[in-house]
Design an enzyme around this catalytic site. Structure first.
Site, PDB file in Angstrom:
ATOM      1  N   TYR A  45       0.848  -1.203   0.000  1.00 38.12           N
ATOM      2  CA  TYR A  45       0.000   0.000   0.000  1.00 38.12           C
ATOM      3  C   TYR A  45       0.884   1.254   0.000  1.00 38.12           C
ATOM      4  CZ  TYR A  45      -2.903   3.815   1.567  1.00 38.12           C
ATOM      5  OH  TYR A  45      -3.512   5.050   1.657  1.00 38.12           O
ATOM      6  N   SER A 127      -2.583  14.093   6.954  1.00 35.98           N
ATOM      7  CA  SER A 127      -3.616  13.697   5.996  1.00 35.98           C
ATOM      8  C   SER A 127      -4.996  13.713   6.636  1.00 35.98           C
ATOM      9  CB  SER A 127      -3.314  12.283   5.486  1.00 35.98           C
ATOM     10  OG  SER A 127      -4.387  11.781   4.743  1.00 35.98           O
ATOM     11  N   TYR A 155      -9.387  16.443   1.187  1.00 31.36           N
ATOM     12  CA  TYR A 155     -10.069  16.160  -0.081  1.00 31.36           C
ATOM     13  C   TYR A 155     -11.434  16.815   0.014  1.00 31.36           C
ATOM     14  CZ  TYR A 155      -6.718  12.388  -1.122  1.00 31.36           C
ATOM     15  OH  TYR A 155      -5.586  11.658  -1.401  1.00 31.36           O
ATOM     16  N   SER A 271       2.511  18.008  -8.109  1.00 29.19           N
ATOM     17  CA  SER A 271       2.542  16.635  -7.597  1.00 29.19           C
ATOM     18  C   SER A 271       1.717  15.720  -8.484  1.00 29.19           C
ATOM     19  CB  SER A 271       1.932  16.626  -6.176  1.00 29.19           C
ATOM     20  OG  SER A 271       1.785  15.303  -5.690  1.00 29.19           O
ATOM     21  N   ARG A 276       0.744   7.722  -7.775  1.00 27.63           N
ATOM     22  CA  ARG A 276      -0.293   6.818  -7.252  1.00 27.63           C
ATOM     23  C   ARG A 276      -1.667   7.027  -7.863  1.00 27.63           C
ATOM     24  NH1 ARG A 276       1.036   4.489  -2.343  1.00 27.63           N
ATOM     25  NH2 ARG A 276      -0.970   4.689  -1.301  1.00 27.63           N
ATOM     26  N   GLY A 306       9.277  11.527  -5.683  1.00 23.08           N
ATOM     27  CA  GLY A 306      10.559  10.992  -6.121  1.00 23.08           C
ATOM     28  C   GLY A 306      11.774  11.682  -5.548  1.00 23.08           C
ATOM     29  N   ARG A 308      14.597  11.885  -3.223  1.00 22.07           N
ATOM     30  CA  ARG A 308      15.245  10.881  -2.377  1.00 22.07           C
ATOM     31  C   ARG A 308      16.648  11.279  -1.956  1.00 22.07           C
ATOM     32  NH1 ARG A 308      10.756   9.958  -2.530  1.00 22.07           N
ATOM     33  NH2 ARG A 308       9.640   8.056  -3.105  1.00 22.07           N
ATOM     34  N   GLY A 327       7.211  11.872   0.810  1.00 20.82           N
ATOM     35  CA  GLY A 327       6.135  10.993   1.276  1.00 20.82           C
ATOM     36  C   GLY A 327       6.679   9.676   1.787  1.00 20.82           C
TER      37      GLY A 327
HETATM   38  C1  LIG Z   1       0.965   5.553   1.337  1.00 20.82           C
HETATM   39  C2  LIG Z   1       0.659   6.911   0.786  1.00 20.82           C
HETATM   40  C3  LIG Z   1      -0.485   7.565   1.199  1.00 20.82           C
HETATM   41  C4  LIG Z   1      -0.768   8.825   0.695  1.00 20.82           C
HETATM   42  N1  LIG Z   1      -1.864   9.486   1.181  1.00 20.82           N
HETATM   43  C5  LIG Z   1      -2.127  10.727   0.730  1.00 20.82           C
HETATM   44  C6  LIG Z   1      -3.212  11.455   1.283  1.00 20.82           C
HETATM   45  O1  LIG Z   1      -3.891  10.994   2.191  1.00 20.82           O
HETATM   46  N2  LIG Z   1      -3.459  12.678   0.773  1.00 20.82           N
HETATM   47  C7  LIG Z   1      -2.699  13.222  -0.228  1.00 20.82           C
HETATM   48  O2  LIG Z   1      -2.970  14.335  -0.670  1.00 20.82           O
HETATM   49  N3  LIG Z   1      -1.644  12.552  -0.749  1.00 20.82           N
HETATM   50  C8  LIG Z   1      -1.339  11.335  -0.286  1.00 20.82           C
HETATM   51  N4  LIG Z   1      -0.246  10.684  -0.765  1.00 20.82           N
HETATM   52  C9  LIG Z   1       0.637  11.339  -1.743  1.00 20.82           C
HETATM   53  C10 LIG Z   1       1.743  12.130  -1.027  1.00 20.82           C
HETATM   54  O3  LIG Z   1       1.202  13.268  -0.415  1.00 20.82           O
HETATM   55  C11 LIG Z   1       2.841  12.623  -1.978  1.00 20.82           C
HETATM   56  O4  LIG Z   1       2.265  13.333  -3.036  1.00 20.82           O
HETATM   57  C12 LIG Z   1       3.732  11.511  -2.509  1.00 20.82           C
HETATM   58  O5  LIG Z   1       3.927  10.498  -1.561  1.00 20.82           O
HETATM   59  C13 LIG Z   1       5.086  12.100  -2.900  1.00 20.82           C
HETATM   60  O6  LIG Z   1       5.868  11.150  -3.494  1.00 20.82           O
HETATM   61  P1  LIG Z   1       7.029  10.303  -2.762  1.00 20.82           P
HETATM   62  O7  LIG Z   1       6.348   9.275  -1.953  1.00 20.82           O
HETATM   63  O8  LIG Z   1       7.784   9.760  -3.932  1.00 20.82           O
HETATM   64  O9  LIG Z   1       7.849  11.268  -1.937  1.00 20.82           O
HETATM   65  C14 LIG Z   1       0.074   9.430  -0.273  1.00 20.82           C
HETATM   66  C15 LIG Z   1       1.237   8.771  -0.666  1.00 20.82           C
HETATM   67  C16 LIG Z   1       1.543   7.526  -0.143  1.00 20.82           C
HETATM   68  C17 LIG Z   1       2.828   6.863  -0.581  1.00 20.82           C
HETATM   69  C1  LIG Z   2      -3.879  -2.151   3.378  1.00 21.30           C
HETATM   70  C2  LIG Z   2      -4.096  -0.719   3.443  1.00 21.30           C
HETATM   71  C3  LIG Z   2      -5.529  -0.410   3.523  1.00 21.30           C
HETATM   72  C4  LIG Z   2      -5.842   0.822   2.800  1.00 21.30           C
HETATM   73  C5  LIG Z   2      -7.273   1.102   2.922  1.00 21.30           C
HETATM   74  C6  LIG Z   2      -7.672   2.082   1.922  1.00 21.30           C
HETATM   75  C7  LIG Z   2      -8.896   2.811   2.363  1.00 21.30           C
HETATM   76  C8  LIG Z   2      -9.060   3.998   1.474  1.00 21.30           C
HETATM   77  C9  LIG Z   2      -9.846   5.115   2.107  1.00 21.30           C
HETATM   78  C10 LIG Z   2      -9.072   6.356   2.381  1.00 21.30           C
HETATM   79  C11 LIG Z   2      -8.371   6.944   1.224  1.00 21.30           C
HETATM   80  C12 LIG Z   2      -7.206   7.689   1.673  1.00 21.30           C
HETATM   81  C13 LIG Z   2      -6.429   8.208   0.499  1.00 21.30           C
HETATM   82  C14 LIG Z   2      -4.992   8.068   0.708  1.00 21.30           C
HETATM   83  C15 LIG Z   2      -4.223   8.412  -0.535  1.00 21.30           C
HETATM   84  O1  LIG Z   2      -4.289   9.511  -1.030  1.00 21.30           O
HETATM   85  C16 LIG Z   2      -3.345   7.415  -1.142  1.00 21.30           C
HETATM   86  O2  LIG Z   2      -3.336   6.261  -0.713  1.00 21.30           O
HETATM   87  O3  LIG Z   2      -2.619   7.779  -2.088  1.00 21.30           O
END
Ligand SMILES: Cc1cc2nc3c(=O)[nH]c(=O)nc-3n(C[C@H](O)[C@H](O)[C@H](O)COP(=O)(O)O)c2cc1C
Ligand SMILES: CCCCCCCCCCCCCCC(=O)C(=O)O
Length: 382
Positions: A45, A127, A155, A271, A276, A306, A308, A327
């Site tokens: 994840y 977050s 969001y 971003s 993702r 990215g 690092r 992140g």
């Molecule tokens: C596991 C995970 C969860 C994330 N959750 C959020 C989030 O809740 N809200 C959001 O705006 N971005 C979320 N992001 C994106 C990060 O804010 C960020 O844009 C990204 O991780 C930057 O890239 P990096 O991981 O290569 O540094 C998430 C990223 C990861 C890896």
């Molecule tokens: C095994 C991990 C369980 C993850 C459960 C996901 C539930 C999603 C509901 C919340 C969304 C949050 C968004 C986070 C984000 O921006 C991202 O992951 O990227």
């Protein structure tokens, strides 16, 4: 050492998580440790990206394609890394981007991340899907440094009543800015979900900010919505709801940067969500210059995705970013060693960035200018 997404010739689908060869040793050690201790579904994840993870790999590679032409004999013995950000002054141009569910990484969750960020004198963006409510996150940061700045990521929800309630809670908790994520009109499709389908969160972990919101039963959790109905009009409405700075996260097109300035936001975060959301998006470093040009100095431009190494930070600043967000490295530090692991990540990036700044002949961040940047292999200026 493991090859991976940053490695030339890495094959999508194989060793996709091994950023190891290109990151600084401290960060790679923490990532390996995190991989060892995390449940595979949770590791995937955190590590995973959208689609076939093309953008996930392109984010770091885009920095590798750039070089910095150092300036010489500039008398850079004394350096100042500090920077003014929306609602915050940070000790260095590296802040923590929002990531969900820190308790999946460590039982202390966002409390540990908040303490580490405060100790480093930088900003944690908490977050909306944090596993600790925002008031507890800000309190943890303030125990370390009473002036610590915490931003709240949001969001935009279909119900404006719900959004307004989240805004009030973050204000009451003492957050100093909002980061509004606008790159997610729908949930992403991520390749790793095929191998490790998202199970429900463990019973003791939830998006705690989503409790007790309008329209739900007392104590109940509302879903985090990602809505294709959100538009510029909603951003204008949000702008009216708070006097705090608003930073739009997920901007990749220069025309949107101009619309954002017109909508009265106080900063942009370039971003692609760490690769993702949309696997056809450009690398963040490649999207950055056109947005900096479109904004033309009217509001600060931040970037994440990215980053690092200290050299990546220097390249982003030379391209015009005010600061960079990280992140996943923070999640690896947190999983590996809690608060200390996050501190280690931040201090490693600070030390490497300071070293890169010195090698560029810089005394301050303003000395990192675009004329330093060349494209590797061509020698051409950016
Ligand atoms: C596991 C995970 C969860 C994330 N959750 C959020 C989030 O809740 N809200 C959001 O705006 N971005 C979320 N992001 C994106 C990060 O804010 C960020 O844009 C990204 O991780 C930057 O890239 P990096 O991981 O290569 O540094 C998430 C990223 C990861 C890896
Ligand atoms: C095994 C991990 C369980 C993850 C459960 C996901 C539930 C999603 C509901 C919340 C969304 C949050 C968004 C986070 C984000 O921006 C991202 O992951 O990227």
């Amino acid at each position: 050492m493991e090859q991976g997404e940053g490695a030339p010739g890495a094959v999508a689908g194989e060793d996709r998580d091994g950023e190891g060869w290109r990151v600084i040793p401290a960060l790679e050690r923490l990532r390996q440790r995190a991989k060892d201790v995390l449940e595979p579904v949770h590791y995937d994840y955190f590590a995973g990206g959208a689609g076939e993870e093309v953008v996930l790999g392109e984010n770091p590679r885009a920095y590798d394609r750039l070089a910095l032409r150092p300036r010489i004999l500039r008398g850079c013995a004394k350096r100042d890394l500090s920077v003014e950000l929306p609602g915050a002054r940070a000790s260095m141009p590296v802040f923590i981007s929002p990531t969900a569910f820190h308790k999946l990484a460590h039982p202390d969750g966002e409390l540990a991340t908040a303490r580490a960020a405060a100790a480093a004198g930088t900003v944690l963006t908490s977050s909306m899907a944090a596993s600790v409510p925002i008031a507890e996150v800000t309190a943890a940061a303030r125990e370390v440094d009473r002036d610590a700045a915490v931003w709240f990521q949001i969001y935009l929800q279909n119900s404006r009543e719900v959004t307004a309630c989240l805004v009030r809670r973050a204000e009451e908790a003492g957050c100093s800015a909002f980061v509004v994520t606008v790159d997610s009109p729908v949930f992403a499709r991520r390749a790793r979900e095929r191998t490790h389908p998202f199970s429900d969160l463990p019973p003791d972990i939830a998006a705690e900010n989503m409790r007790d919101l309008p329209g739900s039963e007392p104590g109940a959790l509302s879903d985090v919505e990602m809505s294709p109905e959100v538009s510029w009009e909603y951003v204008a409405w949000l702008r009216e709801q708070t006097a705090l700075p608003v930073v739009l996260k997920g901007v990749l097109h220069p025309d949107d940067a101009v619309l954002a300035v017109d909508a009265g936001v106080d900063g942009l975060l370039v971003s692609n969500h760490g690769g993702r959301q949309f696997d056809a998006a450009p690398a963040a470093a490649e999207a950055l210059p056109s947005i900096v040009d479109a904004v033309d100095g009217r509001i600060p431009v931040l970037v994440d995705g990215g980053v690092r190494r200290g050299g990546d930070v220097a390249k982003a600043l030379a391209l015009g970013a005010r600061a960079v967000g990280v992140g996943r490295p923070v999640l690896w530090g947190l999983a590996a060693d809690g608060e200390n692991g996050v501190r280690e990540v931040l201090e490693a990036l600070r030390a490497e960035f300071d070293h890169a700044l010195t090698l560029c002949g810089g005394r301050g961040l303003a000395d990192l200018t675009r004329d330093l940047v060349v494209v590797r292999g061509s020698g051409a200026a950016w």
